[in-house]
Design an enzyme around this catalytic site. Structure first.
Site, PDB file in Angstrom:
ATOM      1  N   HIS A 190       0.793  -1.219   0.000  1.00  0.00           N
ATOM      2  CA  HIS A 190       0.000   0.000   0.000  1.00  0.00           C
ATOM      3  C   HIS A 190       0.833   1.281   0.000  1.00  0.00           C
ATOM      4  O   HIS A 190       0.408   2.289  -0.554  1.00  0.00           O
ATOM      5  CB  HIS A 190      -1.073  -0.059   1.076  1.00  0.00           C
ATOM      6  CG  HIS A 190      -2.230  -0.853   0.566  1.00  0.00           C
ATOM      7  ND1 HIS A 190      -2.300  -2.214   0.718  1.00  0.00           N
ATOM      8  CD2 HIS A 190      -3.265  -0.492  -0.206  1.00  0.00           C
ATOM      9  CE1 HIS A 190      -3.378  -2.636   0.088  1.00  0.00           C
ATOM     10  NE2 HIS A 190      -3.985  -1.618  -0.474  1.00  0.00           N
ATOM     11  N   GLU A 431      -9.030 -12.170  -9.859  1.00  0.00           N
ATOM     12  CA  GLU A 431      -7.706 -12.105  -9.226  1.00  0.00           C
ATOM     13  C   GLU A 431      -7.325 -13.421  -8.574  1.00  0.00           C
ATOM     14  O   GLU A 431      -6.254 -13.558  -8.007  1.00  0.00           O
ATOM     15  CB  GLU A 431      -7.647 -10.946  -8.223  1.00  0.00           C
ATOM     16  CG  GLU A 431      -8.772 -10.889  -7.228  1.00  0.00           C
ATOM     17  CD  GLU A 431      -8.739  -9.634  -6.354  1.00  0.00           C
ATOM     18  OE1 GLU A 431      -7.709  -8.965  -6.258  1.00  0.00           O
ATOM     19  OE2 GLU A 431      -9.789  -9.339  -5.742  1.00  0.00           O
ATOM     20  N   ASP A 455      -3.023  -9.402  -7.041  1.00  0.00           N
ATOM     21  CA  ASP A 455      -3.240 -10.692  -6.385  1.00  0.00           C
ATOM     22  C   ASP A 455      -3.096 -11.853  -7.362  1.00  0.00           C
ATOM     23  O   ASP A 455      -2.584 -12.915  -6.993  1.00  0.00           O
ATOM     24  CB  ASP A 455      -4.626 -10.725  -5.727  1.00  0.00           C
ATOM     25  CG  ASP A 455      -4.600  -9.995  -4.391  1.00  0.00           C
ATOM     26  OD1 ASP A 455      -3.703 -10.290  -3.583  1.00  0.00           O
ATOM     27  OD2 ASP A 455      -5.457  -9.127  -4.162  1.00  0.00           O
ATOM     28  N   CYS A 502      -7.309  -3.468 -13.155  1.00  0.00           N
ATOM     29  CA  CYS A 502      -7.070  -2.433 -12.142  1.00  0.00           C
ATOM     30  C   CYS A 502      -5.876  -2.773 -11.264  1.00  0.00           C
ATOM     31  O   CYS A 502      -5.594  -2.078 -10.302  1.00  0.00           O
ATOM     32  CB  CYS A 502      -8.315  -2.183 -11.309  1.00  0.00           C
ATOM     33  SG  CYS A 502      -8.882  -3.642 -10.445  1.00  0.00           S
TER      34      CYS A 502
HETATM   35  C1  PEP Z   1      -5.367  -6.414  -7.340  1.00  0.00           C
HETATM   36  O1  PEP Z   1      -5.293  -7.419  -6.621  1.00  0.00           O
HETATM   37  O2  PEP Z   1      -4.813  -6.325  -8.443  1.00  0.00           O
HETATM   38  C2  PEP Z   1      -6.119  -5.235  -6.903  1.00  0.00           C
HETATM   39  C3  PEP Z   1      -6.313  -4.223  -7.705  1.00  0.00           C
HETATM   40  O3  PEP Z   1      -6.578  -5.228  -5.631  1.00  0.00           O
HETATM   41  P1  PEP Z   1      -5.707  -4.895  -4.307  1.00  0.00           P
HETATM   42  O4  PEP Z   1      -4.360  -4.386  -4.755  1.00  0.00           O
HETATM   43  O5  PEP Z   1      -6.485  -3.892  -3.554  1.00  0.00           O
HETATM   44  O6  PEP Z   1      -5.656  -6.233  -3.651  1.00  0.00           O
HETATM   45 MG    MG Z   2      -6.607  -7.682  -4.961  1.00  0.00          MG
END
Ligand code: PEP
Ligand code: MG
Length: 578
Positions: A190, A431, A455, A502
């Site tokens: 993050h 994912e 993921d 995404c």
């Molecule tokens: C992902 O897993 O690519 C995603 C966009 O979700 P996060 O990074 O919030 O797990």
């Molecule tokens: Mg994810």
């Protein structure tokens, strides 16, 4: 002292500035006998005053950045610091036991905590965390150590920290942060996502930044190469300054693309969307030319507080996002907690493998009251723009059907109650490898799919996205990943639905030509990557890239081979990345 650190290039650009160590200080206290009581009481009151004034500053910053509601917690801290009973209890301890203020404070805080914990009301239980914060701040003042707080920054600095969690950054003013350097984390942790969305150069996973980089030292952070130099030489400084100027000039050039749509050289249109964490990201994404929001991670709404947000609080936040973008679409993802995003107040059982445990949709289906309240807030917000709802971490059709049934149920109830709602598309993240393999079946039952490569890569390669020790396995260009991605896009198109991505891969310059060649409809990324990607796509020929995709899928066996093939097919691509 001169030091050179190597880490993971997490957010592009070069930053140069002084180190601000955002590291928890040693707050252990030692008991001392006090003979001069007046002196000790005076010292205690000075610490109280300094703590109150500090919290006032933080509160002002938080109100500006987050709104009065979110800043309320700081009013509670001030109240506690001015509470005559709390202050009186500490004074009594100092006077009767002849002990130093920090030890008296620790004793009184422990008694308060026991009392609060014995009370059953959630409100009182929540005061425990306020008590911890207040005790920590006051102890720091008594010990004469600085409690680092990003909300207190007054000049631009390079933040050096072990790791960043979302709540560390809620009241930060981005103009005071030149760069981030962390010990932990990877490209998809993050802190990295945050740095990219704020367009701040960052190097993560250095392992030793907090031990090697001293407060106030001058450092150069190269977020494109993953290097940090402390106490650089004059020529190194000159080069860094030049790189910063070039970057500013390049950003100015790119800004001219802000109001453009995104089209490849041969006229294929795609949507460039933004990933957002909170409503605070809105000005930044609009400034960076986002055509839509492809992912709003709602976890932050839940993590930035020490209790579940109410339906109304959520409604206000979702409405603001949807309204600000209207008529452009906004994809809001239902809660994705667990894994690297725990929610302390939910008191999840400890798990040996949190990434494989109760996270995301699994939690929502297990705690339906939380899920239903979120869905109601979303449905109410849908009246104000173009909302799409997305479920995270779907692994089985059964989960998808359950989630959709709950959604339908809430929609039916709101319709009966004559609550205004807009049309809402319902989609899922792909994912989990099982969902990728079965994408053709899932595609029959959703309005859209969005590929979560952060993921998907982790689960496919069996490599924890936050663990640097296995970071070498976390390979976005691995042919296995590319085959899965292609499979999902093909399945979506065969079913007549759009496919987005995404995950961080959507803004990766090596991946973009491949994704364009595969026919990806929407690329959603941190705001900082949008304009650069728009420029890149405008120079690519989507039709020609189809044959590159075919070659890569049929003949590449390793990530390196893929990179070499992409570089050979579009030699200009790498020049875009620095
Ligand atoms: C992902 O897993 O690519 C995603 C966009 O979700 P996060 O990074 O919030 O797990
Ligand atoms: Mg994810």
């Amino acid at each position: 002292m001169r030091a050179m650190l190597k880490g993971i290039a997490a957010s592009d650009g070069v930053a140069c500035g002084r180190v601000y160590r955002f590291v928890e200080p040693d707050l252990r206290v030692k008991r001392r006998s006090i003979t001069n009581l007046d002196y000790e009481l005076n010292r205690f009151h000075q610490a109280l005053e300094a703590a109150v004034s500090e919290v006032e500053t933080i509160k002002t910053r938080a109100t500006k950045n987050l709104g009065a509601d979110s800043a309320q917690v700081f009013s509670a801290h001030i109240e506690m610091l001015q509470d005559p009973e709390f202050i009186g209890a500490i004074e009594t301890q100092i006077k009767t036991e002849h002990i130093n203020a920090e030890v008296a404070l620790a004793g009184v805080a422990a008694t308060y905590e026991t009392k609060l914990k014995a009370l059953t009301s959630t409100y009182m239980q929540e005061r425990v965390s306020d008590l911890h914060d207040v005790t920590k701040r006051l102890t720091a003042h008594l010990l004469g150590v600085r409690l680092p707080d990003l909300a207190l920054l007054k000049e631009p600095v390079v933040v050096v920290t072990h790791d960043l969690i979302p709540s560390d950054t809620v009241s930060v003013d981005a103009k005071y942060i030149l760069g981030f350097v962390t010990d932990l984390g990877g490209r998809t942790s993050h802190s990295s996502i945050l740095a990219r969305s704020l367009n701040i150069p960052a190097v993560v996973g250095t392992q030793s930044a907090t031990t090697e980089l001293q407060e106030g030292a001058t450092v150069i952070v190269n977020g494109s190469r993953g290097t940090v130099i402390s106490e650089p030489t004059k020529p190194e400084l000159a080069m860094a300054k030049q790189a910063m100027q070039d970057r500013t000039a390049n950003m100015k050039r790119l800004a001219t693309l802000r109001h453009h749509t995104t089209t490849s050289q041969d006229g294929m249109g795609v949507v460039l969307a933004a990933n957002v964490g909170t409503v605070n990201d809105l000005p930044n994404i609009l400034q960076n030319g986002a055509e839509a929001i492809g992912l709003m991670r709602t976890e932050f709404l839940y993590m930035d507080s020490d209790q579940l947000p109410t339906e109304d609080e959520q409604f206000v936040a979702y409405r603001r996002v949807v309204q600000s973008l209207a008529p452009r679409p906004v994809v809001i993802r239902t809660l994705d907690i667990g894994g690297d995003k725990p929610l302390p107040y939910l008191k999840q059982k400890p798990e040996a493998n949190p990434f494989l445990g109760a996270r995301a949709i699994r939690q929502s289906l297990a705690h339906q009251n939380i899920f239903r309240s979120q869905l109601r807030a979303l449905l109410r917000a849908s009246a104000f723009g173009n909302l799409r709802i997305m479920f995270p971490m779907i692994a089985t059709l059964d989960e998808l059907r359950q989630a959709k049934a709950i959604y339908d149920d809430e929609r039916t109830k709101l319709t009966a109650a004559k609550v205004p709602m807009g049309k809402v598309k319902v989609g899922m993240m792909v994912e989990v490898p099982a969902a990728a393999m079965l994408a053709d079946r899932f595609a029959q039952e959703v309005d859209f799919m969005s590929i979560g490569t952060n993921d998907l890569i982790g689960y496919t390669m069996a490599a924890d996205r936050t663990n640097q020790d296995v970071g070498y396995l976390y390979q976005p260009y691995h042919p296995a990943i590319l085959r899965l991605v292609d499979r999902i896009i093909t399945a979506g198109h065969a079913a007549g639905i759009p496919v987005a991505m995404c995950g961080e891969m959507a803004g990766d310059p090596i991946a973009v030509p491949l994704l364009l060649g595969m026919g990806l409809d929407e690329f959603s990324m941190g705001a900082g990557s949008i304009l650069r990607t728009r420029q890149l796509i405008s120079q690519l020929n989507a039709k020609e890239l189809q044959s590159l995709v075919e070659t890569v899928l049929n003949s590449a066996s390793t990530s390196q081979e893929v990179v070499t093939m992409v570089q050979a097919a579009v030699p200009d691509v790498l020049n875009q990345t620095d």
